[in-house]
Design an enzyme around this catalytic site. Sequence first.
Site, PDB file in Angstrom:
ATOM      1  N   GLU A  95       0.841  -1.211   0.000  1.00 45.17           N
ATOM      2  CA  GLU A  95       0.000   0.000   0.000  1.00 45.17           C
ATOM      3  C   GLU A  95       0.873   1.258   0.000  1.00 45.17           C
ATOM      4  O   GLU A  95       0.546   2.249  -0.644  1.00 45.17           O
ATOM      5  CB  GLU A  95      -0.968  -0.003   1.184  1.00 45.17           C
ATOM      6  CG  GLU A  95      -1.891  -1.231   1.287  1.00 45.17           C
ATOM      7  CD  GLU A  95      -2.563  -1.650  -0.014  1.00 45.17           C
ATOM      8  OE1 GLU A  95      -2.725  -0.799  -0.907  1.00 45.17           O
ATOM      9  OE2 GLU A  95      -2.914  -2.845  -0.152  1.00 45.17           O
ATOM     10  N   TYR A 143      -1.225  -8.248 -10.995  1.00 42.24           N
ATOM     11  CA  TYR A 143      -0.272  -8.155  -9.880  1.00 42.24           C
ATOM     12  C   TYR A 143       1.016  -8.925 -10.173  1.00 42.24           C
ATOM     13  O   TYR A 143       2.104  -8.369 -10.162  1.00 42.24           O
ATOM     14  CB  TYR A 143      -0.894  -8.720  -8.598  1.00 42.24           C
ATOM     15  CG  TYR A 143      -1.959  -7.871  -7.963  1.00 42.24           C
ATOM     16  CD1 TYR A 143      -3.216  -7.733  -8.545  1.00 42.24           C
ATOM     17  CD2 TYR A 143      -1.733  -7.209  -6.757  1.00 42.24           C
ATOM     18  CE1 TYR A 143      -4.207  -6.963  -7.951  1.00 42.24           C
ATOM     19  CE2 TYR A 143      -2.719  -6.434  -6.151  1.00 42.24           C
ATOM     20  CZ  TYR A 143      -3.948  -6.317  -6.752  1.00 42.24           C
ATOM     21  OH  TYR A 143      -4.924  -5.553  -6.160  1.00 42.24           O
TER      22      TYR A 143
HETATM   23  N1  BES Z   1      -5.712  -1.207  -4.683  1.00 41.05           N
HETATM   24  C1  BES Z   1      -5.765  -2.533  -4.184  1.00 41.05           C
HETATM   25  C2  BES Z   1      -7.139  -2.953  -3.737  1.00 41.05           C
HETATM   26  C3  BES Z   1      -8.170  -2.963  -4.841  1.00 41.05           C
HETATM   27  C4  BES Z   1      -7.895  -3.505  -6.076  1.00 41.05           C
HETATM   28  C5  BES Z   1      -9.428  -2.447  -4.609  1.00 41.05           C
HETATM   29  C6  BES Z   1      -8.854  -3.493  -7.073  1.00 41.05           C
HETATM   30  C7  BES Z   1     -10.387  -2.430  -5.598  1.00 41.05           C
HETATM   31  C8  BES Z   1     -10.110  -2.950  -6.839  1.00 41.05           C
HETATM   32  C9  BES Z   1      -4.792  -2.727  -3.048  1.00 41.05           C
HETATM   33  O1  BES Z   1      -3.615  -2.006  -3.169  1.00 41.05           O
HETATM   34  C10 BES Z   1      -4.376  -4.171  -3.055  1.00 41.05           C
HETATM   35  O2  BES Z   1      -3.784  -4.578  -4.010  1.00 41.05           O
HETATM   36  N2  BES Z   1      -4.685  -4.898  -2.005  1.00 41.05           N
HETATM   37  C11 BES Z   1      -4.280  -6.274  -1.878  1.00 41.05           C
HETATM   38  C12 BES Z   1      -2.981  -6.289  -1.126  1.00 41.05           C
HETATM   39  C13 BES Z   1      -2.020  -7.383  -1.441  1.00 41.05           C
HETATM   40  C14 BES Z   1      -1.749  -7.593  -2.882  1.00 41.05           C
HETATM   41  C15 BES Z   1      -0.726  -7.186  -0.677  1.00 41.05           C
HETATM   42  C16 BES Z   1      -5.380  -6.992  -1.122  1.00 41.05           C
HETATM   43  O3  BES Z   1      -6.329  -6.330  -0.703  1.00 41.05           O
HETATM   44  O4  BES Z   1      -5.306  -8.193  -0.942  1.00 41.05           O
HETATM   45 ZN    ZN Z   2      -2.476  -2.775  -4.758  1.00 42.70          ZN
END
Ligand code: BES
Ligand code: ZN
Length: 632
Positions: free
Chosen positions: A328, A412
């Site tokens: 984050e 990712y």
């Molecule tokens: N920005 C994302 C969360 C998100 C993605 C919200 C797509 C809505 C739509 C956040 O940075 C994220 O990637 N969170 C992951 C964290 C992990 C990859 C370390 C999660 O929530 O699992």
């Molecule tokens: Zn993210």
Amino acid sequence: MYRAALLAPLALIASACTTMDGGEVEMAESTPMVSPILTTPDAVDDQTYARPQVARVTHVALDLDLDFDARMIGGTAVLSVLAQDNAGQIVLDSNALQIDRVTDGDGNSLSFAMGDAEPGKGAPLTIQLNGARTIRIDYRSAPDATALQWLSPEQTAGGEYPFLFSQGQAILNRTWIPTQDSPGIRQTWEARITAPKPLDVVMSGVAQGEPEDLGNGRRAFRFVMDKPVPPYLIAIAAGDIDFRATGPRTGVWAEPATLDRAYNEVADTEQLVEAAEGLYGEYRWGRYDMIVLPPAFPYGGMENPVMTFLTPTFIAGDRSNNGLVAHELAHSWSGNLVTNAVWGDGWLNEGVTSYFENRIVEEVYGKSRAEQEAALAYANIIETLEDVGYDAPGTALHNDGSGELIGSAIAYDKGHFFLRTIERAVGRERFDAWLRQWFDNHAFQPATSRLILEDMQANLARSPAEAKQLKLREWIFEPGLPSNVAKPDPRAFATVDTAVQAYAANGTIPTGWDDWTAAEQMRFLDNIPKQRTAAQLAALDDALGLSETGNNEVLFLWLELALANRYDPAVPQAEMFLSEIGRAKFVRPLYGVLMEQGDWGQPIARRIYAETRDGYHAVTRAGVDRLMGIED
Ligand code: BES
Ligand code: ZN
């Protein structure tokens, strides 16, 4: 000309804006810098109704009251507008908003119309400008606004006060803010929010002084975000929360009952920020605070500027899930500073961030941990590609809408491995210099797949031949996994992989489990044979203490394995997990596994879901509804 507009330095953009036909429009004196008008054909956001080439929002000023009884946010939004001279109207995004009145800066009524709504996208709110460049909207959100989750006291750790949080990404904020809700339309913002005592309010902007006591049982909180951000990054949370500093510019908010555990988990944050700055340049947002929310929060984390939102389920007592915080934080560069112009280029946010996250983890927690976490990501890519096919269109990083959206493995993990591959090929020094200039030269601007490709061709590769050899275009635009991928070091999990083989061959359960890293434990649970008898599961749980683990990532893998094998003793714990936790990444697959278990699992899934559904965030609910065959 279009490219020139995208690449224009901020100083130029601050004084004037190039319009679609090449003309310039004046910006109000006080209007802060805005991102250039979107004109590249590959950056047309079909998720917004806005027509930013004609009229765009540059600043949002909110004055809102939180009504916990009615589960509603209401008040006014005053929008500053930048428009072509002859623009007759501005189009905003709105989803289930109740609009009471629209006026110009002098209080004259402006006529407006709400168009037809599309599911998820909402409806266009078209306002006749009548020459106005300031518009004031009196409005309120619907009680079921999907960006907002109103928690009852029972859903909090303290059990005494209600709680509210918002989740804007990707296109949910239009359910509580009437603005142009597109990641390419950056806006500065400010807010005045009132809430009942003793609740505190935090936002993804800088708090202005102490809250003001209004004398009617309520307090007013003020926030400012003076840097232009995509509107999905406007976020709010309110509840009975306290703060503890983790360093001079970092700290954590949480409910009093959670604050100690939260603080202990994130106590490394100042070091994470320093490591990130050492890698790719100054942290530009001032403070970096976090709020650890109640477990209903549907994500692991959300990179809301100056106030990362976190699930409490990452707390393991040993900081083993702190890749989440690094992730984050990394978004403060990749995502918040340089932002995907359209959601189909989400890898520019998430893939670049996942790579950056791994580099921070390497700096702060060491190479071995970073390489293990990278190896888990790589396994996820391979597993997904084996599953959907190496030629599935959705496995290209750039998603043009032709392929179905595929979990986290592409945006990712493939995104992460793209940058890792290039880094290994050209060397860290060259790669890091390139990535740093990418952030600097595109700061506070939208980016596209085409733009990053051109940037790599121009500023990273030394020749067209090298660009070709690096397979830059193939990585971004083709499905599958290019052959030059920098695979993880096989030594990362050598011990675990040997233990997996021994267990698979003759049931030998590894010793020293408690000394294994969380990543090692996850690798083991990911890779052992999926079909297990009740006796085998009981033996595993007895020997390894899986159902007692303090790490929710490990617990999740155990529950998934157990439920997939119809293991009755795991059901009560699964039920507890699913009642307390709303994080979609855990919740959806567990219901999914139950639903795959026919007569055994489906009644269990339906029974638990009947109890838990109301407590889940709309995002989590939508996912589980789909797999349970429930129509909206
Ligand atoms: N920005 C994302 C969360 C998100 C993605 C919200 C797509 C809505 C739509 C956040 O940075 C994220 O990637 N969170 C992951 C964290 C992990 C990859 C370390 C999660 O929530 O699992
Ligand atoms: Zn993210």
